[in-house]
Design a protein around this motif. Sequence first.
Motif, short mmCIF file in Angstrom:
data_model
loop_
_atom_site.label_atom_id
_atom_site.label_comp_id
_atom_site.label_asym_id
_atom_site.label_seq_id
_atom_site.Cartn_x
_atom_site.Cartn_y
_atom_site.Cartn_z
N VAL A 95 0.84 -1.20 0.00
CA VAL A 95 0.00 0.00 0.00
C VAL A 95 0.87 1.26 0.00
O VAL A 95 0.64 2.20 -0.77
CB VAL A 95 -0.94 0.01 1.22
N MET A 96 1.89 1.28 0.85
CA MET A 96 2.78 2.44 0.93
C MET A 96 3.58 2.60 -0.37
O MET A 96 3.86 3.74 -0.79
CB MET A 96 3.73 2.30 2.12
N THR A 97 3.93 1.49 -1.00
CA THR A 97 4.63 1.56 -2.28
C THR A 97 3.74 2.19 -3.34
O THR A 97 4.19 3.01 -4.14
CB THR A 97 5.08 0.16 -2.74
N GLY A 98 2.47 1.80 -3.36
CA GLY A 98 1.54 2.38 -4.32
C GLY A 98 1.40 3.88 -4.14
O GLY A 98 1.41 4.65 -5.12
N ILE A 99 1.29 4.31 -2.89
CA ILE A 99 1.19 5.74 -2.60
C ILE A 99 2.46 6.46 -3.03
O ILE A 99 2.42 7.56 -3.62
CB ILE A 99 0.92 5.96 -1.10
N ALA A 100 3.60 5.85 -2.75
CA ALA A 100 4.88 6.45 -3.11
C ALA A 100 5.02 6.61 -4.62
O ALA A 100 5.49 7.64 -5.11
CB ALA A 100 6.03 5.61 -2.56
N GLN A 101 4.62 5.61 -5.37
CA GLN A 101 4.75 5.66 -6.82
C GLN A 101 3.86 6.74 -7.42
O GLN A 101 4.28 7.48 -8.32
CB GLN A 101 4.44 4.30 -7.42
N MET A 102 2.63 6.86 -6.94
CA MET A 102 1.74 7.91 -7.44
C MET A 102 2.30 9.29 -7.10
O MET A 102 2.23 10.23 -7.92
CB MET A 102 0.34 7.74 -6.85
N SER A 103 2.85 9.42 -5.91
CA SER A 103 3.43 10.71 -5.50
C SER A 103 4.62 11.09 -6.36
O SER A 103 4.80 12.26 -6.71
CB SER A 103 3.84 10.64 -4.02
N PHE A 104 5.44 10.10 -6.71
CA PHE A 104 6.62 10.39 -7.54
C PHE A 104 6.19 10.87 -8.92
O PHE A 104 6.72 11.86 -9.43
CB PHE A 104 7.50 9.15 -7.69
N PHE A 105 5.23 10.18 -9.53
CA PHE A 105 4.75 10.61 -10.84
C PHE A 105 4.18 12.02 -10.77
O PHE A 105 4.38 12.83 -11.68
CB PHE A 105 3.68 9.64 -11.36
N GLY A 106 3.45 12.32 -9.68
CA GLY A 106 2.91 13.66 -9.51
C GLY A 106 4.02 14.69 -9.34
O GLY A 106 3.95 15.79 -9.90
N ALA A 107 5.06 14.34 -8.59
CA ALA A 107 6.16 15.27 -8.33
C ALA A 107 6.88 15.69 -9.61
O ALA A 107 7.19 16.87 -9.80
CB ALA A 107 7.15 14.64 -7.35
N VAL A 108 7.16 14.72 -10.49
CA VAL A 108 7.92 15.06 -11.70
C VAL A 108 7.09 15.86 -12.70
O VAL A 108 7.63 16.37 -13.68
CB VAL A 108 8.49 13.79 -12.38
N MET A 109 5.78 15.97 -12.45
CA MET A 109 4.96 16.84 -13.29
C MET A 109 5.18 18.31 -12.96
O MET A 109 4.96 19.18 -13.80
CB MET A 109 3.47 16.51 -13.12
N PHE A 110 5.65 18.58 -11.73
CA PHE A 110 5.73 19.96 -11.27
C PHE A 110 7.15 20.49 -11.10
O PHE A 110 7.34 21.69 -10.90
CB PHE A 110 4.99 20.10 -9.94
N THR A 111 8.16 19.62 -11.16
CA THR A 111 9.53 20.09 -11.03
C THR A 111 10.47 19.12 -11.74
O THR A 111 10.06 18.07 -12.22
CB THR A 111 9.92 20.25 -9.55
N ASN A 112 11.75 19.48 -11.80
CA ASN A 112 12.74 18.65 -12.49
C ASN A 112 12.87 17.28 -11.83
O ASN A 112 12.89 17.16 -10.61
CB ASN A 112 14.12 19.32 -12.47
N VAL A 113 13.01 16.26 -12.64
CA VAL A 113 13.19 14.91 -12.10
C VAL A 113 14.52 14.81 -11.36
O VAL A 113 14.67 14.01 -10.44
CB VAL A 113 13.12 13.86 -13.24
N SER A 114 15.50 15.63 -11.74
CA SER A 114 16.79 15.66 -11.01
C SER A 114 16.56 16.02 -9.56
O SER A 114 17.10 15.39 -8.64
CB SER A 114 17.74 16.66 -11.66
N TYR A 115 15.74 17.05 -9.32
CA TYR A 115 15.46 17.50 -7.96
C TYR A 115 14.61 16.48 -7.21
O TYR A 115 14.86 16.19 -6.03
CB TYR A 115 14.74 18.85 -7.98
N VAL A 116 13.59 15.96 -7.88
CA VAL A 116 12.70 14.98 -7.24
C VAL A 116 13.48 13.75 -6.80
O VAL A 116 13.33 13.25 -5.68
CB VAL A 116 11.56 14.57 -8.19
N SER A 117 14.34 13.27 -7.67
CA SER A 117 15.13 12.08 -7.37
C SER A 117 16.02 12.29 -6.16
O SER A 117 16.17 11.41 -5.31
CB SER A 117 15.98 11.69 -8.59
#
Length: 304
Positions: free
Chosen positions: A236-258
């Motif tokens: 469950v936590m992995t699913g939440i984390a994956q959705m959050s990551f996809f959302g994060a890279v929509m709003f800022t650089n993937v370099s920063y998100v990573s």
Amino acid sequence: MNNLGILLALVTAFGYSSNYVLMQMGMKKSKNDPGVFISLFSAVVTIILIYGIYLVYMLIGQAPFAPFNWWGIFFFLLAGFVTAFLGRTILIHSIKRIGPSRAAGIKNAAPIFTIIVAVSLMGERITPLAGVGILIIFSALFLQARHDFKQTPADSSRDKKVGMFLACGAAVSFGLGHAIRKQGVLFYPDPILGSLLGTLFALLVLVVGEATQGQLGETIKRNFKQLNSYYIAGGVMTGIAQMSFFGAVMFTNVSYVSVVTATEPVMTVLLSSLLLKKDEKITRRLVLTACAVFVGTTILVLAG
């Protein structure tokens, strides 16, 4: 919008950190099963439920439909294989050998590979201040990994060194996968669908692999006959984390998100100390590494 991306990246870090600890707790209950199948299945179910709610909002006109794009679908599926299946499977086996805090620390070298791809192939730019924050994080993780290898006794080093090697492999998989996810949302800006397709594809690959070896029936029976609540919660936590990551890279650089998701060791140390008091040894060096990662991330956030 950049701040929203950073916030979602922190949610991602918390989700993955919780997963590491929950999987370790699950392994105590199911010593002969690392929980790859049931946790991945749980992640898929979690994302489907959330996407169902999101789909209702889109159907009643409260959220727009993203324009369909085949390239986006391709990158979503590829990211799912590289991260949700390959990277996560390797990481789970690493956790079993060296513990969640250490595995998370080594795995968080992933931004190195993300940045290489993002800067050289995707045209992203890193500001000087952000570069300082990234350098601090990378230096701390490198010194921790170097120390762990040196501290492994020669007469009993095989299992631990294999665990560290697997964690390094997970870092490569997640690092490349992060960049692939960014490409996916650039073509198809739907983070929940992206995480669903990627995770579903990873589960399909796992099922095909088990079926090929003639173990699918036994795997399903073993996982559902005696449900391991820790593995399910980890999924469950992995699913939440994956959705959050996809959302994060929509709003800022993937370099920063990573790099921001590299706050995982900080959260993993805290959760481990609370939930794995006797099983997970929290050393002073590991705490210092976690603090250095936090400082570097703070500088990165301030750099915008």
